[in-house]
Design an enzyme around this catalytic site. Structure first.
Site, PDB file in Angstrom:
ATOM      1  N   THR A  13      -2.925  26.853  67.196  1.00  0.00           N
ATOM      2  CA  THR A  13      -1.621  27.514  67.310  1.00  0.00           C
ATOM      3  C   THR A  13      -1.410  28.581  66.238  1.00  0.00           C
ATOM      4  O   THR A  13      -0.388  29.267  66.249  1.00  0.00           O
ATOM      5  CB  THR A  13      -0.492  26.467  67.181  1.00  0.00           C
ATOM      6  OG1 THR A  13      -0.724  25.713  65.974  1.00  0.00           O
ATOM      7  CG2 THR A  13      -0.466  25.533  68.367  1.00  0.00           C
ATOM      8  N   GLY A  14      -2.351  28.735  65.310  1.00  0.00           N
ATOM      9  CA  GLY A  14      -2.196  29.702  64.223  1.00  0.00           C
ATOM     10  C   GLY A  14      -2.712  31.081  64.594  1.00  0.00           C
ATOM     11  O   GLY A  14      -3.203  31.299  65.712  1.00  0.00           O
ATOM     12  N   VAL A  16      -5.355  32.755  63.602  1.00  0.00           N
ATOM     13  CA  VAL A  16      -6.786  32.811  63.924  1.00  0.00           C
ATOM     14  C   VAL A  16      -7.088  31.996  65.180  1.00  0.00           C
ATOM     15  O   VAL A  16      -7.843  32.432  66.054  1.00  0.00           O
ATOM     16  CB  VAL A  16      -7.624  32.292  62.728  1.00  0.00           C
ATOM     17  CG1 VAL A  16      -9.098  32.184  63.094  1.00  0.00           C
ATOM     18  CG2 VAL A  16      -7.441  33.203  61.516  1.00  0.00           C
ATOM     19  N   ARG A  99     -17.661  27.546  51.867  1.00  0.00           N
ATOM     20  CA  ARG A  99     -18.498  28.758  51.902  1.00  0.00           C
ATOM     21  C   ARG A  99     -19.582  28.792  50.834  1.00  0.00           C
ATOM     22  O   ARG A  99     -20.686  29.251  51.087  1.00  0.00           O
ATOM     23  CB  ARG A  99     -17.611  30.003  51.770  1.00  0.00           C
ATOM     24  CG  ARG A  99     -16.800  30.292  53.010  1.00  0.00           C
ATOM     25  CD  ARG A  99     -15.930  31.492  52.789  1.00  0.00           C
ATOM     26  NE  ARG A  99     -14.960  31.636  53.861  1.00  0.00           N
ATOM     27  CZ  ARG A  99     -13.783  32.231  53.722  1.00  0.00           C
ATOM     28  NH1 ARG A  99     -13.434  32.770  52.565  1.00  0.00           N
ATOM     29  NH2 ARG A  99     -12.967  32.316  54.735  1.00  0.00           N
ATOM     30  N   CYS A 128     -12.710  37.400  55.698  1.00  0.00           N
ATOM     31  CA  CYS A 128     -12.624  38.515  56.655  1.00  0.00           C
ATOM     32  C   CYS A 128     -13.085  39.846  56.045  1.00  0.00           C
ATOM     33  O   CYS A 128     -13.838  40.600  56.674  1.00  0.00           O
ATOM     34  CB  CYS A 128     -11.212  38.636  57.187  1.00  0.00           C
ATOM     35  SG  CYS A 128      -9.951  38.399  55.936  1.00  0.00           S
ATOM     36  N   SER A 158      -1.811  40.271  58.889  1.00  0.00           N
ATOM     37  CA  SER A 158      -2.387  39.220  59.743  1.00  0.00           C
ATOM     38  C   SER A 158      -3.275  38.288  58.934  1.00  0.00           C
ATOM     39  O   SER A 158      -3.436  37.122  59.277  1.00  0.00           O
ATOM     40  CB  SER A 158      -3.201  39.837  60.881  1.00  0.00           C
ATOM     41  OG  SER A 158      -4.272  40.603  60.352  1.00  0.00           O
ATOM     42  N   GLY A 159      -3.845  38.798  57.832  1.00  0.00           N
ATOM     43  CA  GLY A 159      -4.703  37.969  56.970  1.00  0.00           C
ATOM     44  C   GLY A 159      -3.938  36.817  56.345  1.00  0.00           C
ATOM     45  O   GLY A 159      -4.538  35.852  55.888  1.00  0.00           O
ATOM     46  N   LYS A 212     -14.405  36.529  46.250  1.00  0.00           N
ATOM     47  CA  LYS A 212     -15.077  36.113  47.490  1.00  0.00           C
ATOM     48  C   LYS A 212     -16.028  37.215  47.936  1.00  0.00           C
ATOM     49  O   LYS A 212     -17.138  36.953  48.390  1.00  0.00           O
ATOM     50  CB  LYS A 212     -14.056  35.845  48.602  1.00  0.00           C
ATOM     51  CG  LYS A 212     -13.271  34.555  48.438  1.00  0.00           C
ATOM     52  CD  LYS A 212     -12.154  34.487  49.500  1.00  0.00           C
ATOM     53  CE  LYS A 212     -11.045  33.540  49.055  1.00  0.00           C
ATOM     54  NZ  LYS A 212      -9.810  33.709  49.853  1.00  0.00           N
ATOM     55  N   ARG A 234      -2.888  44.133  49.684  1.00  0.00           N
ATOM     56  CA  ARG A 234      -2.183  43.843  50.948  1.00  0.00           C
ATOM     57  C   ARG A 234      -1.333  45.055  51.306  1.00  0.00           C
ATOM     58  O   ARG A 234      -0.605  45.583  50.463  1.00  0.00           O
ATOM     59  CB  ARG A 234      -1.283  42.618  50.759  1.00  0.00           C
ATOM     60  CG  ARG A 234      -0.589  42.185  52.026  1.00  0.00           C
ATOM     61  CD  ARG A 234      -1.486  41.449  52.993  1.00  0.00           C
ATOM     62  NE  ARG A 234      -1.899  40.145  52.497  1.00  0.00           N
ATOM     63  CZ  ARG A 234      -2.942  39.461  52.967  1.00  0.00           C
ATOM     64  NH1 ARG A 234      -3.705  39.963  53.928  1.00  0.00           N
ATOM     65  NH2 ARG A 234      -3.251  38.274  52.488  1.00  0.00           N
ATOM     66  N   HIS A 241      -7.923  45.059  59.031  1.00  0.00           N
ATOM     67  CA  HIS A 241      -8.136  45.448  57.631  1.00  0.00           C
ATOM     68  C   HIS A 241      -8.946  46.741  57.573  1.00  0.00           C
ATOM     69  O   HIS A 241      -9.789  47.002  58.437  1.00  0.00           O
ATOM     70  CB  HIS A 241      -8.941  44.382  56.883  1.00  0.00           C
ATOM     71  CG  HIS A 241      -8.275  43.041  56.793  1.00  0.00           C
ATOM     72  ND1 HIS A 241      -6.991  42.800  57.197  1.00  0.00           N
ATOM     73  CD2 HIS A 241      -8.736  41.864  56.296  1.00  0.00           C
ATOM     74  CE1 HIS A 241      -6.689  41.524  56.978  1.00  0.00           C
ATOM     75  NE2 HIS A 241      -7.741  40.939  56.431  1.00  0.00           N
TER      76      HIS A 241
HETATM   77  N1  LIG Z   1      -5.602  35.233  59.329  1.00  0.00           N
HETATM   78  C1  LIG Z   1      -6.796  35.753  59.110  1.00  0.00           C
HETATM   79  O1  LIG Z   1      -7.053  36.948  59.356  1.00  0.00           O
HETATM   80  C2  LIG Z   1      -7.925  34.915  58.593  1.00  0.00           C
HETATM   81  C3  LIG Z   1      -9.164  35.486  58.512  1.00  0.00           C
HETATM   82  C4  LIG Z   1     -10.238  34.729  58.096  1.00  0.00           C
HETATM   83  C5  LIG Z   1     -10.048  33.409  57.751  1.00  0.00           C
HETATM   84  N2  LIG Z   1      -8.814  32.860  57.804  1.00  0.00           N
HETATM   85  C6  LIG Z   1      -8.678  31.440  57.481  1.00  0.00           C
HETATM   86  O2  LIG Z   1      -8.464  30.716  58.698  1.00  0.00           O
HETATM   87  C7  LIG Z   1      -7.609  29.607  58.435  1.00  0.00           C
HETATM   88  C8  LIG Z   1      -6.389  29.672  59.346  1.00  0.00           C
HETATM   89  O3  LIG Z   1      -5.630  30.835  59.026  1.00  0.00           O
HETATM   90  P1  LIG Z   1      -4.407  31.354  59.915  1.00  0.00           P
HETATM   91  O4  LIG Z   1      -4.109  32.690  59.350  1.00  0.00           O
HETATM   92  O5  LIG Z   1      -4.685  31.225  61.365  1.00  0.00           O
HETATM   93  O6  LIG Z   1      -3.242  30.292  59.508  1.00  0.00           O
HETATM   94  P2  LIG Z   1      -1.884  29.952  60.297  1.00  0.00           P
HETATM   95  O7  LIG Z   1      -1.476  31.065  61.184  1.00  0.00           O
HETATM   96  O8  LIG Z   1      -0.943  29.478  59.244  1.00  0.00           O
HETATM   97  O9  LIG Z   1      -2.290  28.706  61.224  1.00  0.00           O
HETATM   98  C9  LIG Z   1      -2.581  27.434  60.673  1.00  0.00           C
HETATM   99  C10 LIG Z   1      -3.000  26.453  61.759  1.00  0.00           C
HETATM  100  O10 LIG Z   1      -3.336  25.210  61.104  1.00  0.00           O
HETATM  101  C11 LIG Z   1      -2.519  24.160  61.652  1.00  0.00           C
HETATM  102  N3  LIG Z   1      -2.171  23.240  60.555  1.00  0.00           N
HETATM  103  C12 LIG Z   1      -1.473  23.528  59.428  1.00  0.00           C
HETATM  104  N4  LIG Z   1      -1.395  22.443  58.639  1.00  0.00           N
HETATM  105  C13 LIG Z   1      -2.023  21.451  59.285  1.00  0.00           C
HETATM  106  C14 LIG Z   1      -2.266  20.086  58.975  1.00  0.00           C
HETATM  107  N5  LIG Z   1      -1.845  19.520  57.857  1.00  0.00           N
HETATM  108  N6  LIG Z   1      -2.972  19.346  59.871  1.00  0.00           N
HETATM  109  C15 LIG Z   1      -3.409  19.897  61.021  1.00  0.00           C
HETATM  110  N7  LIG Z   1      -3.226  21.193  61.363  1.00  0.00           N
HETATM  111  C16 LIG Z   1      -2.543  21.959  60.502  1.00  0.00           C
HETATM  112  C17 LIG Z   1      -1.294  24.835  62.212  1.00  0.00           C
HETATM  113  O11 LIG Z   1      -0.775  24.020  63.222  1.00  0.00           O
HETATM  114  P3  LIG Z   1       0.794  23.852  63.521  1.00  0.00           P
HETATM  115  O12 LIG Z   1       1.146  24.890  64.552  1.00  0.00           O
HETATM  116  O13 LIG Z   1       0.879  22.473  64.082  1.00  0.00           O
HETATM  117  O14 LIG Z   1       1.520  24.038  62.212  1.00  0.00           O
HETATM  118  C18 LIG Z   1      -1.908  26.130  62.758  1.00  0.00           C
HETATM  119  O15 LIG Z   1      -2.507  25.888  64.019  1.00  0.00           O
HETATM  120  C19 LIG Z   1      -7.285  29.667  56.935  1.00  0.00           C
HETATM  121  O16 LIG Z   1      -8.198  28.850  56.231  1.00  0.00           O
HETATM  122  C20 LIG Z   1      -7.487  31.124  56.594  1.00  0.00           C
HETATM  123  O17 LIG Z   1      -7.789  31.321  55.234  1.00  0.00           O
HETATM  124  C21 LIG Z   1      -7.738  33.575  58.229  1.00  0.00           C
END
Ligand SMILES: NC(=O)c1ccc[n+]([C@@H]2O[C@H](COP(=O)([O-])OP(=O)(O)OC[C@H]3O[C@@H](n4cnc5c(N)ncnc54)[C@H](OP(=O)(O)O)[C@@H]3O)[C@@H](O)[C@H]2O)c1
Length: 291
Positions: A13-14, A16, A99, A128, A158-159, A212, A234, A241
């Protein structure tokens, strides 16, 4: 190509996770069953014209799963990746949790797919900004050797996940309506601003995001002596990006030679033609796939 695999997306649901589900639909990987996991259920997501329920993650969530794509924060990955691996799934983790673990391959498919062979149940996906930089730099490194990299990044909100996207939208709307702006996802107001602070500050006052780029680049390129200095900023852009990369190479290389190498490189589109006012911009690259 693998055929008929059962896939779980954890963090579906997040920011990514939603993209992962979308890409799974677009790609040719033959998915038998898709399980969507998050912190809680009571929701559904669209998949192949139907709806798939989102389930709360639990000890049996990964039973019968072949590939578990993790898109959750590092501490959540640290808790659940070993559970998924013990259930027989191969975990592909997007967080920074594993990583730099010597037992975990850090892989960009276009660059070092052979490193996957050494996995013990968990494969890490790089930061990323590192992926974007290395997709362009790895072919040049192979051709002429890169000794030093000075990188500046311009990273979209978005990051910072869904919270980051929501915050820029909300602040922009409130600004236009003359309302006071509230700050929660970033350290300061991001609308109409730049914030040179992503992740916590670490050694030598570089942020962890900047470190990183150094540490992950060395691991992926198998170049432990690569010298890297990175500044991560940012910017108030929704998605995609941007980066400026300056390199010092072992052997001299001309811009035209570099362009020629990049024209044939997987995942790269050469888009600069200054005389025609052509250069890469986030609005043109967001939501585009080259493959
Ligand atoms: N955004 C980017 O561009 C990007 C790029 C590379 C890597 N990342 C990495 O990818 C990961 C996710 O990032 P995001 O940006 O997608 O984050 P996000 O939008 O905040 O989404 C987080 C997801 O994790 C779930 N979640 C949160 N806490 C949880 C828990 N305690 N137990 C189970 N599920 C949980 C949330 O579910 P609910 O809906 O239930 O809260 C949601 O599906 C991070 O480690 C981030 O560093 C992100």
């Amino acid at each position: 190509m693998m055929s008929g695999v059962n896939v779980a997306v954890f963090g579906a649901t997040g920011a990514v996770g939603v993209e992962m589900v979308k890409v799974l639909e677009e790609r040719s990987l033959s998915v038998n069953g898709l399980r969507l996991l998050a912190s809680r259920g009571e929701r559904t997501m669209k998949w192949r014209g139907g709806e798939v329920p989102v389930e709360a993650v639990g000890p049996s969530s990964f039973e019968g799963i072949d590939i578990a794509l993790f898109a959750v924060e590092g501490d959540v990955s640290r808790e659940w990746a070993p559970v998924a691996a013990r259930s027989g799934a191969v975990v592909i983790d997007n967080s920074s949790a594993f990583r730099m673990d010597p037992d975990v391959p850090l892989v960009v498919p276009e660059i070092n797919p052979e490193d996957i062979a050494a996995h013990k149940g968990i494969i890490a996906n790089p930061n990323c900004s590192t992926i974007i930089a290395l997709i362009a730099l790895a072919p040049i490194h192979r051709a002429v050797g890169i000794k030093r990299l000075v990188a500046s990044t311009y990273q979209a909100v978005s990051g910072a996940g869904k919270a980051g996207l929501d915050e820029l939208e909300r602040q922009t709307r409130d600004y236009a309506q003359g309302k006071p702006l509230s700050v929660s996802a970033f350290q300061y107001q991001i609308a109409f601003n730049l914030i040179p602070h992503i992740d916590a500050f670490g050694e030598d006052d570089y942020t962890k995001e900047e470190l990183k780029m150094r540490n992950e680049s060395r691991k992926i390129l198998h170049a432990p002596d690569l010298r890297v200095s990175c500044t991560c900023v940012r910017v108030p852009v929704m998605r995609s990006h941007s980066e400026a990369l300056t390199i010092e190479t072992e052997r001299a290389i001309s811009p035209e030679e570099a362009r020629e190498i990049l024209r044939g490189a997987p995942g790269v589109k050469v888009g600069d033609a200054a005389d025609e006012k052509k250069y890469p911009m986030p609005l043109d690259t967001a939501d585009h796939s080259l493959s």
